[in-house]
Scaffold this motif. Structure first.
Motif, PDB file in Angstrom:
ATOM      1  N   ALA A  54     -41.116 113.459  53.080  1.00 19.43           N
ATOM      2  CA  ALA A  54     -41.713 114.080  54.245  1.00 19.43           C
ATOM      3  C   ALA A  54     -41.825 112.623  55.112  1.00 19.43           C
ATOM      4  O   ALA A  54     -42.077 111.506  54.364  1.00 19.43           O
ATOM      5  CB  ALA A  54     -42.891 114.703  54.082  1.00 19.43           C
ATOM      6  N   ARG A  55     -41.988 112.669  56.407  1.00 23.92           N
ATOM      7  CA  ARG A  55     -42.293 111.590  57.167  1.00 23.92           C
ATOM      8  C   ARG A  55     -43.669 111.607  57.377  1.00 23.92           C
ATOM      9  O   ARG A  55     -44.275 111.891  58.506  1.00 23.92           O
ATOM     10  CB  ARG A  55     -41.498 111.752  58.565  1.00 23.92           C
ATOM     11  N   ARG A  56     -44.606 110.876  56.428  1.00 21.32           N
ATOM     12  CA  ARG A  56     -45.956 110.703  56.453  1.00 21.32           C
ATOM     13  C   ARG A  56     -46.372 109.409  55.734  1.00 21.32           C
ATOM     14  O   ARG A  56     -45.568 108.888  55.055  1.00 21.32           O
ATOM     15  CB  ARG A  56     -46.667 111.966  55.896  1.00 21.32           C
ATOM     16  N   LEU A  57     -47.541 109.144  56.116  1.00 17.51           N
ATOM     17  CA  LEU A  57     -48.176 107.705  55.537  1.00 17.51           C
ATOM     18  C   LEU A  57     -49.491 107.925  55.286  1.00 17.51           C
ATOM     19  O   LEU A  57     -50.219 108.444  55.896  1.00 17.51           O
ATOM     20  CB  LEU A  57     -47.664 106.811  56.712  1.00 17.51           C
ATOM     21  N   ALA A  58     -49.882 107.236  54.386  1.00 16.18           N
ATOM     22  CA  ALA A  58     -51.217 106.993  53.990  1.00 16.18           C
ATOM     23  C   ALA A  58     -51.431 105.398  53.368  1.00 16.18           C
ATOM     24  O   ALA A  58     -50.780 105.144  52.898  1.00 16.18           O
ATOM     25  CB  ALA A  58     -51.695 107.837  52.861  1.00 16.18           C
ATOM     26  N   PHE A  59     -52.788 104.828  53.901  1.00 15.27           N
ATOM     27  CA  PHE A  59     -53.065 103.733  53.739  1.00 15.27           C
ATOM     28  C   PHE A  59     -54.469 103.478  53.501  1.00 15.27           C
ATOM     29  O   PHE A  59     -55.212 104.245  54.229  1.00 15.27           O
ATOM     30  CB  PHE A  59     -52.149 102.707  54.605  1.00 15.27           C
ATOM     31  N   VAL A  60     -54.839 102.356  53.004  1.00 14.14           N
ATOM     32  CA  VAL A  60     -56.221 102.093  52.737  1.00 14.14           C
ATOM     33  C   VAL A  60     -56.486 100.654  53.426  1.00 14.14           C
ATOM     34  O   VAL A  60     -55.767  99.700  53.088  1.00 14.14           O
ATOM     35  CB  VAL A  60     -56.716 101.560  51.273  1.00 14.14           C
ATOM     36  N   THR A  78     -47.073 107.662  61.385  1.00  8.41           N
ATOM     37  CA  THR A  78     -46.814 106.282  61.340  1.00  8.41           C
ATOM     38  C   THR A  78     -48.115 105.381  61.345  1.00  8.41           C
ATOM     39  O   THR A  78     -49.353 106.093  61.607  1.00  8.41           O
ATOM     40  CB  THR A  78     -46.039 105.869  62.575  1.00  8.41           C
ATOM     41  N   LYS A  79     -48.342 104.056  61.143  1.00  2.05           N
ATOM     42  CA  LYS A  79     -49.453 103.363  61.217  1.00  2.05           C
ATOM     43  C   LYS A  79     -50.150 103.486  62.543  1.00  2.05           C
ATOM     44  O   LYS A  79     -51.333 103.513  62.683  1.00  2.05           O
ATOM     45  CB  LYS A  79     -49.289 102.027  61.040  1.00  2.05           C
ATOM     46  N   GLU A  80     -49.248 103.509  63.756  1.00  2.00           N
ATOM     47  CA  GLU A  80     -49.772 103.888  65.195  1.00  2.00           C
ATOM     48  C   GLU A  80     -50.494 105.066  65.493  1.00  2.00           C
ATOM     49  O   GLU A  80     -51.404 105.142  66.169  1.00  2.00           O
ATOM     50  CB  GLU A  80     -48.441 103.829  66.317  1.00  2.00           C
ATOM     51  N   ASP A  81     -50.241 106.210  64.785  1.00  2.00           N
ATOM     52  CA  ASP A  81     -50.874 107.464  65.064  1.00  2.00           C
ATOM     53  C   ASP A  81     -51.747 107.806  64.115  1.00  2.00           C
ATOM     54  O   ASP A  81     -52.292 108.854  64.029  1.00  2.00           O
ATOM     55  CB  ASP A  81     -49.901 108.463  65.389  1.00  2.00           C
TER      56      ASP A  81
END
Length: 176
Positions: A54-60, A78-81
């Motif tokens: 999937a085109r998703r992102l998680a970050f801390v 994305t990091k932008e959204d």
């Protein structure tokens, strides 16, 4: 009998030596200022993960705050959204790992080495929380590593490891 005496260096050699010393001092000052600024106030992304399908992102994200360093959890495509979905308590909570379900519908964050907080990726809301191992202190003498969601997202497998030495054993927990 020949006359011998010490001859002072030429003016050009002395100027080159002074210029080199100034360049070295300037580079050291710039590097020191860079690292001091990075440590003192910059926001840092410390963990990031994406699912396989999937085109998703998680970050801390980590940043200075009143109680020390604060960590926030972010999710998006994305990091932008990305949107902030949770804040961890300064000085007492820390995210150690991010684990995505293969299809990208669920994501889990391992907090303090033992607790899994599960989020729905579509709504970006927390849908569950489970202690994968029972903590025996602060910090716990055992930690969770290698969290993997099952095919249907109803369970996770993980390694239950002693902190700071070898000897992991496998674990399984229902999360739905």
């Amino acid at each position: 009998m020949p006359a011998q005496r010490t001859v002072p260096p030429s003016g050009a050699a002395s100027t080159r030596l002074k210029t080199a010393a100034l360049v070295v001092a300037a580079v050291a000052a710039v590097a020191g200022a860079y690292f001091a600024g990075k440590r003192a106030g910059a926001v840092q992304d410390v963990l990031s993960a994406s699912p396989a399908e999937a085109r998703r992102l998680a970050f801390v994200r980590k940043q200075p705050c009143v109680g020390g360093w604060c960590e926030t959890i972010w999710m998006g495509t994305t990091k932008e959204d990305a949107l902030q979905v949770a804040s961890l308590s300064a000085g007492t909570e820390h995210c150690d790992e991010i684990a995505w379900a293969r299809d990208g519908f669920r994501v889990g964050f391992v907090i303090n080495g033992y607790q899994l907080r599960i989020f729905d990726a579509g709504s970006r809301t927390q849908v569950g929380q489970v202690n994968l191992i029972d903590p025996d202190g602060t910090p716990s003498s055992r930690i969770v590593r290698g969290v993997t969601f099952s095919q249907n997202g109803a369970a996770v497998t993980f390694d239950d490891c002693p902190r700071g030495r070898s000897g992991c054993k496998s674990g399984l927990a229902a999360v739905r």
